[in-house]
Design an enzyme around this catalytic site. Structure first.
Site, mmCIF file in Angstrom:
data_model
loop_
_atom_site.group_PDB
_atom_site.id
_atom_site.type_symbol
_atom_site.label_atom_id
_atom_site.label_comp_id
_atom_site.label_asym_id
_atom_site.label_seq_id
_atom_site.Cartn_x
_atom_site.Cartn_y
_atom_site.Cartn_z
ATOM 1 N N ASP A 43 0.851 -1.184 0.000
ATOM 2 C CA ASP A 43 0.000 0.000 0.000
ATOM 3 C C ASP A 43 0.886 1.233 0.000
ATOM 4 O O ASP A 43 1.997 1.210 0.561
ATOM 5 C CB ASP A 43 -0.924 0.018 1.222
ATOM 6 N N ARG A 93 -1.009 3.584 7.140
ATOM 7 C CA ARG A 93 -1.821 2.361 7.085
ATOM 8 C C ARG A 93 -0.949 1.117 7.245
ATOM 9 O O ARG A 93 -1.278 0.209 8.014
ATOM 10 C CB ARG A 93 -2.573 2.317 5.754
ATOM 11 N N THR A 103 -12.206 2.423 -7.059
ATOM 12 C CA THR A 103 -12.569 2.996 -8.358
ATOM 13 C C THR A 103 -13.739 3.951 -8.119
ATOM 14 O O THR A 103 -14.902 3.573 -8.271
ATOM 15 C CB THR A 103 -12.954 1.906 -9.371
ATOM 16 N N THR A 111 -13.880 -2.657 -9.068
ATOM 17 C CA THR A 111 -15.088 -2.557 -9.896
ATOM 18 C C THR A 111 -14.846 -1.628 -11.070
ATOM 19 O O THR A 111 -14.436 -0.481 -10.894
ATOM 20 C CB THR A 111 -16.267 -2.039 -9.061
ATOM 21 N N CYS A 128 -19.705 1.170 -3.155
ATOM 22 C CA CYS A 128 -20.209 0.247 -4.181
ATOM 23 C C CYS A 128 -21.550 0.672 -4.765
ATOM 24 O O CYS A 128 -21.636 1.113 -5.902
ATOM 25 C CB CYS A 128 -20.334 -1.169 -3.598
#
Length: 425
Positions: free
Chosen positions: A32, A37, A82, A117, A257
């Site tokens: 990452d 993180r 995305t 996605t 999503c």
């Protein structure tokens, strides 16, 4: 062959995937670009709450921000976000950057799997050329691409990576077999091999588009039933006694999503000269629900004789759904912003959201729970477990005769109506 796995992007999707592979492939690398993180994960802390500290600490995975640690990987899995831009158009920037990163360490014989996605065609037409250009390798010969859509549901401990059938696809049969074999070792629910990459991309993007449209229908019904003066939840409970009724509920549609994926499908359709009507109509309805809730509160305040500009209003919950700390694409700020336009500045509380992130993303200052008292109105926006375990205390935050707005119908209306004005979608 014995695969070496690297997972690029360690968010809600990537981290469970990386940990899953590490259980079967000890040399798995989790990459990452977020230094903070990665440091947290090395210390056994997952801010998304998707993986327990015990699992993190016991895993053999290598968490890193160093691209070179992925060199030699035979399967590289890209799981970056995305999003859409301000114009509701697909923003492929994270995907482009991730592909460029992988291209720097891509070796011959490797497979790059995309889980993000996208609309049909992105993996083959957008990502594949980037990999070839940066790596200097020949696509389809020196390396191949595959697509396996993510199906992670944040906060859901029942439907997990291991228990959801995994769709896999690839540009050739040997790659498909390798990808299917790798995923089959971590997904007990089984593997579904799609005939083409584009088929798998389309399957993913319609899953959430279908749900979005169904929720939009319920939201439109809620707008109608509110005008009639009946409770939508009661109508749904009655209708769901029929065996073939699809039980969806109205509400705020956010997250990474459902509120985003339909725009990927409509963008592709418009590129092909077709203007989608049903999908975009559903999006318009769902995107406007936060404004409707705020406007409804203003009308209710006027009805009870309260001064709108001086009204003390509390909002419970800011994340995009209950029991997760994820603030991405939350629609609760729509309520707050619309109230602000009327001169109402509510106090907002959320036991799971990061105060720093709330301020950075939405300009919202989260308050302490004890600051919510003697309210004219309370908007119960996100039914976190911390709230639902003490619903009686929530009602006490509002002065007698005040308004309780129950967006997700989580409260007992009969109990609230004894002392307050109750409203729900």
């Amino acid at each position: 062959m014995d695969e070496k796995i690297s997972v690029i992007g360690l968010g809600y999707v990537g981290l469970p995937v990386a940990i899953g592979f590490a259980q079967n492939y000890p040399d798995t690398v989790g990459f990452d670009i977020n230094v903070e993180r990665v440091a947290e994960l090395k210390n056994g802390k997952d801010r998304t709450l998707e993986v327990s500290p015990e699992k993190l600490k016991s895993s053999s995975i290598m968490f890193t921000t160093d691209v070179e640690d992925m060199r030699g990987s035979t399967i590289l899995i890209i799981t970056v976000p995305t999003p859409t831009d301000m114009s509701k158009q697909p923003d492929l920037t994270p995907l482009r950057k991730a592909s460029e990163t992988v291209g720097k360490v891509l070796g011959k014989g490797a497979i790059v799997v995309y889980e993000s996605t996208v609309y049909p065609g992105v993996t083959r037409e957008f990502c594949r050329p980037i990999l070839a250009e940066v790596s200097g390798l020949k696509a389809g010969e020196d390396f191949t691409v595959a697509y396996s859509p993510e199906r992670i549901n944040p906060g859901d401990k029942e439907h997990t990576l291991e228990t959801i059938t995994k769709i896999v696809s690839a540009e050739d049969e040997p790659s498909l077999k390798r990808v299917a074999k790798a995923y089959s070792r971590i997904v007990a629910a089984g593997i579904h091999k799609a005939p083409t990459i584009e088929t798998a991309e389309a399957a993913k993007v319609i899953e959430n588009s279908q749900r979005d449209i169904n929720i939009a229908f319920m939201n439109e019904l809620a707008l109608i039933f509110d005008r009639i003066g009946i409770r939508t939840t009661d109508v749904i409970e009655a209708a769901s006694t029929k065996w073939n009724f699809l039980k969806f509920a109205p509400g705020l549609v956010g997250g990474h999503c459902i509120g985003v994926d339909p725009y990927y499908l409509t963008a592709k359709a418009e590129l092909l000269g077709y203007h989608p009507e049903v999908i975009l109509a559903g999006r318009r309805i769902n995107d406007n629900m936060g404004n409707y809730v705020a406007q409804r509160l203003i009308k209710l305040l006027i009805c009870i004789g309260a001064s709108v500009r001086d009204a003390k209003v509390g909002v419970l919950g800011l994340t995009f759904k209950e029991n997760v700390p994820d603030l991405r694409n939350s629609r609760v700020p729509d309520i707050i912003n619309e109230l602000n336009a009327f001169g109402v500045f509510p106090k907002v509380h959320d036991p799971q959201a990061s105060a720093a992130e709330a301020k950075k993303e939405y300009g919202v200052d989260l308050c302490n729970f004890d600051e919510l008292n003697n309210l004219d109105a309370l908007i119960f926006a996100v039914p976190h477990k911390e709230y639902c375990n003490n619903t009686a205390d929530l009602i006490k935050l509002v002065k007698p005769g005040g308004i309780v707005m129950d967006v997700k119908s989580a409260l007992d209306p009969k109990r609230v109506k004894e002392t307050h004005v109750y409203w729900s979608l």
